[in-house]
Design a protein around this motif. Sequence first.
Motif, short mmCIF file in Angstrom:
data_model
loop_
_atom_site.label_atom_id
_atom_site.label_comp_id
_atom_site.label_asym_id
_atom_site.label_seq_id
_atom_site.Cartn_x
_atom_site.Cartn_y
_atom_site.Cartn_z
N GLY A 69 0.82 -1.21 0.00
CA GLY A 69 0.00 0.00 0.00
C GLY A 69 0.85 1.25 0.00
O GLY A 69 0.55 2.23 -0.70
N GLU A 70 1.93 1.24 0.79
CA GLU A 70 2.84 2.38 0.81
C GLU A 70 3.47 2.59 -0.56
O GLU A 70 3.58 3.72 -1.05
CB GLU A 70 3.92 2.16 1.87
N ALA A 71 3.87 1.48 -1.19
CA ALA A 71 4.48 1.55 -2.52
C ALA A 71 3.50 2.10 -3.55
O ALA A 71 3.87 2.95 -4.38
CB ALA A 71 4.98 0.16 -2.95
N MET A 72 2.26 1.64 -3.50
CA MET A 72 1.25 2.15 -4.45
C MET A 72 1.00 3.64 -4.23
O MET A 72 0.83 4.39 -5.19
CB MET A 72 -0.05 1.37 -4.32
N GLU A 110 -11.51 -10.66 7.26
CA GLU A 110 -10.26 -11.36 6.95
C GLU A 110 -9.25 -10.46 6.22
O GLU A 110 -8.10 -10.84 6.08
CB GLU A 110 -10.56 -12.58 6.07
N LEU A 111 -9.69 -9.30 5.78
CA LEU A 111 -8.81 -8.40 5.03
C LEU A 111 -7.84 -7.70 5.98
O LEU A 111 -8.12 -7.49 7.15
CB LEU A 111 -9.62 -7.36 4.27
N ILE A 112 -6.70 -7.30 5.44
CA ILE A 112 -5.70 -6.57 6.20
C ILE A 112 -6.21 -5.15 6.42
O ILE A 112 -6.67 -4.49 5.48
CB ILE A 112 -4.36 -6.56 5.44
N ASN A 113 -6.15 -4.68 7.64
CA ASN A 113 -6.56 -3.31 7.97
C ASN A 113 -5.43 -2.36 7.56
O ASN A 113 -4.67 -1.90 8.39
CB ASN A 113 -6.85 -3.17 9.46
N ASP A 114 -5.37 -2.07 6.29
CA ASP A 114 -4.24 -1.33 5.73
C ASP A 114 -4.66 0.05 5.26
O ASP A 114 -5.18 0.22 4.16
CB ASP A 114 -3.65 -2.14 4.58
N PHE A 117 -3.04 1.22 1.91
CA PHE A 117 -3.73 0.71 0.72
C PHE A 117 -5.01 1.51 0.48
O PHE A 117 -5.36 1.81 -0.67
CB PHE A 117 -4.01 -0.79 0.88
N LEU A 118 -5.71 1.90 1.56
CA LEU A 118 -6.90 2.72 1.40
C LEU A 118 -6.57 4.07 0.76
O LEU A 118 -7.30 4.54 -0.12
CB LEU A 118 -7.60 2.93 2.74
N TYR A 119 -5.48 4.70 1.19
CA TYR A 119 -5.07 5.97 0.58
C TYR A 119 -4.81 5.77 -0.92
O TYR A 119 -5.23 6.58 -1.75
CB TYR A 119 -3.78 6.51 1.21
N ALA A 120 -4.09 4.70 -1.25
CA ALA A 120 -3.76 4.44 -2.65
C ALA A 120 -5.02 4.14 -3.46
O ALA A 120 -5.17 4.64 -4.59
CB ALA A 120 -2.78 3.27 -2.75
#
Length: 171
Positions: A69-72, A110-114, A117-120
Motif C-alpha cells: 500500500g505504501e508503494a502504491m 479477513e482483510l488486512i486493515n491497511d 492501501f486505502l489511501y492508494a
Amino acid sequence: EVKLGGNALAAVAFAEHIKATGDKKYLPQLLELVLWIRSMQDENGNFAVHKIKYPSGEAVKFESEYYPGEAMLALMRAYEITLDKKWLDAAEKSALYIINVRDKGLSPGELINDHWFLYALDELYEHSSNKAYAEHAWKIAQGIIEDQNGEDARYADWAGGYYKNPRTAPA
C-alpha cells in the motif's frame, strides 16, 4: 537493509514537499525511489521483494502487510506530479493483484486493515473510476469497523481500540 516501505514513504515525503512548495529540486530523488519500487514488482503486480540486504542486493525473506500500500501510494504521488502514466499503470497493476489474487474471496473481517492501501485506492479511484477500487476500500473499512473493540471490551479503556491488547498504531 533496503525496505520497500521505507523507500515508498521517502518518495511520498518528497512528493508532498514538491506539492507544498512547488520546488522540484527533489524530483530526481523521488523518481529514483519510484523507479526502484517498480523494479520490485512482478509482472502480475505483486511486490515480491519487501526487503533486500545492502549492498549485496540479496532478497530477505520478509513480507510486510503494509509495504504494498505504501508503494502504491508513492507511485500515485509520482504520477500526480509527473503525469507519467507508467507510475499510474504500476499502481493499478498492484491494486488489481491485491484485489483479484491476494484478497480474492476474503470476507471484510479477513482483510488486512491497511490504511496505506486505502489511501492508494482512493487516489487510484480518482484517476480511473474503477468501481473495484471503491468496492474493495469499502470492504476494508467494514473489516476495520468489525475489528474495533466496542463498549463490551474486556476493559473500559480498551473500548474504541483495536486488538485484544490495543495498540496505538492501528487506532
